[in-house]
Design a protein around this motif. Sequence first.
Motif, PDB file in Angstrom:
ATOM      1  N   LYS A  27       0.828  -1.200   0.000  1.00 51.12           N
ATOM      2  CA  LYS A  27       0.000   0.000   0.000  1.00 51.12           C
ATOM      3  C   LYS A  27       0.867   1.257   0.000  1.00 51.12           C
ATOM      4  N   LEU A  28       1.919   1.282   0.809  1.00 55.16           N
ATOM      5  CA  LEU A  28       2.832   2.427   0.843  1.00 55.16           C
ATOM      6  C   LEU A  28       3.552   2.600  -0.494  1.00 55.16           C
ATOM      7  N   TYR A  29       3.965   1.497  -1.097  1.00 56.68           N
ATOM      8  CA  TYR A  29       4.647   1.560  -2.384  1.00 56.68           C
ATOM      9  C   TYR A  29       3.729   2.126  -3.455  1.00 56.68           C
ATOM     10  N   LYS A  30       2.480   1.684  -3.489  1.00 57.05           N
ATOM     11  CA  LYS A  30       1.530   2.188  -4.478  1.00 57.05           C
ATOM     12  C   LYS A  30       1.265   3.674  -4.294  1.00 57.05           C
ATOM     13  N   GLU A  31       1.144   4.124  -3.049  1.00 56.38           N
ATOM     14  CA  GLU A  31       0.923   5.550  -2.788  1.00 56.38           C
ATOM     15  C   GLU A  31       2.124   6.375  -3.237  1.00 56.38           C
ATOM     16  N   LYS A  32       3.327   5.869  -2.970  1.00 52.71           N
ATOM     17  CA  LYS A  32       4.541   6.594  -3.345  1.00 52.71           C
ATOM     18  C   LYS A  32       4.672   6.691  -4.858  1.00 52.71           C
ATOM     19  N   THR A  33       4.427   5.590  -5.580  1.00 54.88           N
ATOM     20  CA  THR A  33       4.527   5.635  -7.040  1.00 54.88           C
ATOM     21  C   THR A  33       3.424   6.491  -7.650  1.00 54.88           C
ATOM     22  N   LYS A  34       2.248   6.520  -7.043  1.00 54.72           N
ATOM     23  CA  LYS A  34       1.166   7.379  -7.530  1.00 54.72           C
ATOM     24  C   LYS A  34       1.539   8.847  -7.377  1.00 54.72           C
ATOM     25  N   ARG A  35       2.137   9.222  -6.241  1.00 59.20           N
ATOM     26  CA  ARG A  35       2.581  10.607  -6.039  1.00 59.20           C
ATOM     27  C   ARG A  35       3.635  10.990  -7.072  1.00 59.20           C
ATOM     28  N   TRP A  36       4.589  10.080  -7.325  1.00 58.16           N
ATOM     29  CA  TRP A  36       5.632  10.367  -8.306  1.00 58.16           C
ATOM     30  C   TRP A  36       5.029  10.525  -9.695  1.00 58.16           C
ATOM     31  N   HIS A  37       4.117   9.630 -10.057  1.00 56.73           N
ATOM     32  CA  HIS A  37       3.487   9.688 -11.379  1.00 56.73           C
ATOM     33  C   HIS A  37       2.672  10.966 -11.541  1.00 56.73           C
ATOM     34  N   ASP A  38       1.878  11.312 -10.545  1.00 51.05           N
ATOM     35  CA  ASP A  38       1.048  12.507 -10.635  1.00 51.05           C
ATOM     36  C   ASP A  38       1.896  13.777 -10.710  1.00 51.05           C
ATOM     37  N   LYS A  39       3.051  13.756 -10.069  1.00 48.03           N
ATOM     38  CA  LYS A  39       3.921  14.928 -10.081  1.00 48.03           C
ATOM     39  C   LYS A  39       4.524  15.148 -11.470  1.00 48.03           C
ATOM     40  N   HIS A  40       4.719  14.069 -12.226  1.00 49.52           N
ATOM     41  CA  HIS A  40       5.360  14.175 -13.531  1.00 49.52           C
ATOM     42  C   HIS A  40       4.381  14.275 -14.698  1.00 49.52           C
ATOM     43  N   ILE A  41       3.099  14.355 -14.447  1.00 49.86           N
ATOM     44  CA  ILE A  41       2.121  14.539 -15.517  1.00 49.86           C
ATOM     45  C   ILE A  41       2.135  16.003 -15.951  1.00 49.86           C
ATOM     46  N   VAL A  42       2.295  16.208 -17.227  1.00 45.67           N
ATOM     47  CA  VAL A  42       2.316  17.561 -17.782  1.00 45.67           C
ATOM     48  C   VAL A  42       0.918  17.885 -18.295  1.00 45.67           C
ATOM     49  N   THR A  43       0.332  18.935 -17.757  1.00 49.86           N
ATOM     50  CA  THR A  43      -0.995  19.333 -18.233  1.00 49.86           C
ATOM     51  C   THR A  43      -0.823  20.280 -19.419  1.00 49.86           C
ATOM     52  N   ARG A  44      -1.475  19.953 -20.492  1.00 57.63           N
ATOM     53  CA  ARG A  44      -1.407  20.777 -21.697  1.00 57.63           C
ATOM     54  C   ARG A  44      -2.815  21.260 -22.023  1.00 57.63           C
ATOM     55  N   THR A  45      -2.903  22.506 -22.413  1.00 53.36           N
ATOM     56  CA  THR A  45      -4.191  23.035 -22.838  1.00 53.36           C
ATOM     57  C   THR A  45      -4.085  23.396 -24.317  1.00 53.36           C
ATOM     58  N   PHE A  46      -5.136  23.098 -25.026  1.00 53.81           N
ATOM     59  CA  PHE A  46      -5.179  23.351 -26.460  1.00 53.81           C
ATOM     60  C   PHE A  46      -6.405  24.197 -26.772  1.00 53.81           C
ATOM     61  N   THR A  47      -6.307  24.986 -27.823  1.00 51.10           N
ATOM     62  CA  THR A  47      -7.430  25.801 -28.259  1.00 51.10           C
ATOM     63  C   THR A  47      -7.984  25.218 -29.556  1.00 51.10           C
ATOM     64  N   GLN A  48      -9.175  25.635 -29.898  1.00 50.11           N
ATOM     65  CA  GLN A  48      -9.788  25.155 -31.130  1.00 50.11           C
ATOM     66  C   GLN A  48      -8.974  25.631 -32.336  1.00 50.11           C
ATOM     67  N   ARG A  49      -8.966  24.783 -33.355  1.00 49.84           N
ATOM     68  CA  ARG A  49      -8.288  25.036 -34.631  1.00 49.84           C
ATOM     69  C   ARG A  49      -6.766  25.116 -34.484  1.00 49.84           C
ATOM     70  N   GLU A  50      -6.225  24.649 -33.384  1.00 48.99           N
ATOM     71  CA  GLU A  50      -4.774  24.606 -33.186  1.00 48.99           C
ATOM     72  C   GLU A  50      -4.233  23.299 -33.777  1.00 48.99           C
ATOM     73  N   ASN A  51      -3.033  23.344 -34.340  1.00 51.06           N
ATOM     74  CA  ASN A  51      -2.423  22.147 -34.901  1.00 51.06           C
ATOM     75  C   ASN A  51      -1.640  21.408 -33.829  1.00 51.06           C
ATOM     76  N   VAL A  52      -1.784  20.075 -33.815  1.00 51.57           N
ATOM     77  CA  VAL A  52      -1.102  19.237 -32.835  1.00 51.57           C
ATOM     78  C   VAL A  52      -0.547  17.999 -33.527  1.00 51.57           C
ATOM     79  N   LEU A  53       0.337  17.292 -32.810  1.00 47.54           N
ATOM     80  CA  LEU A  53       0.869  16.010 -33.261  1.00 47.54           C
ATOM     81  C   LEU A  53       0.347  14.925 -32.344  1.00 47.54           C
ATOM     82  N   LEU A  54       0.040  13.755 -32.908  1.00 45.71           N
ATOM     83  CA  LEU A  54      -0.495  12.623 -32.159  1.00 45.71           C
ATOM     84  C   LEU A  54       0.547  11.524 -32.096  1.00 45.71           C
ATOM     85  N   PHE A  55       0.797  10.979 -30.893  1.00 51.50           N
ATOM     86  CA  PHE A  55       1.760   9.896 -30.721  1.00 51.50           C
ATOM     87  C   PHE A  55       1.209   8.619 -31.316  1.00 51.50           C
TER      88      PHE A  55
END
Length: 122
Positions: A27-55
Amino acid sequence: MELAGKKRVNQLHELEEFRLHAYENAKLYKEKTKRWHDKHIVTRTFTQRENVLLFNSRLRLFPGKLRSKWIGPLEVVRMTQHGAIELKGKTGLTFFVNGQRVKHYFGEDSDRDQEALELNDE
């Protein structure tokens, strides 16, 4: 016989303690890895008609060492509140993708096929 029974009960209690300890560690390991993962998520905002690339996660079908893993540019139609993005391709077909699979496109809008280079023989 009575001594063997008591010893067996003690072993079962120890086994239960080991199981609870392993459960707490997991349980402690899962909480620690979840905190690390959530910290490294990059939030990106996009607007309409903007060009993007898809992985392109299905790149294994066409192997190539230098092949690009990104498809695009695609046009953003809209973003949902939960991070899904509706994209429109060159054919006009729209589809939804996870926002983590998309990044901004900073290329030019002109087609590469239409550009011409003049070479001089000097």
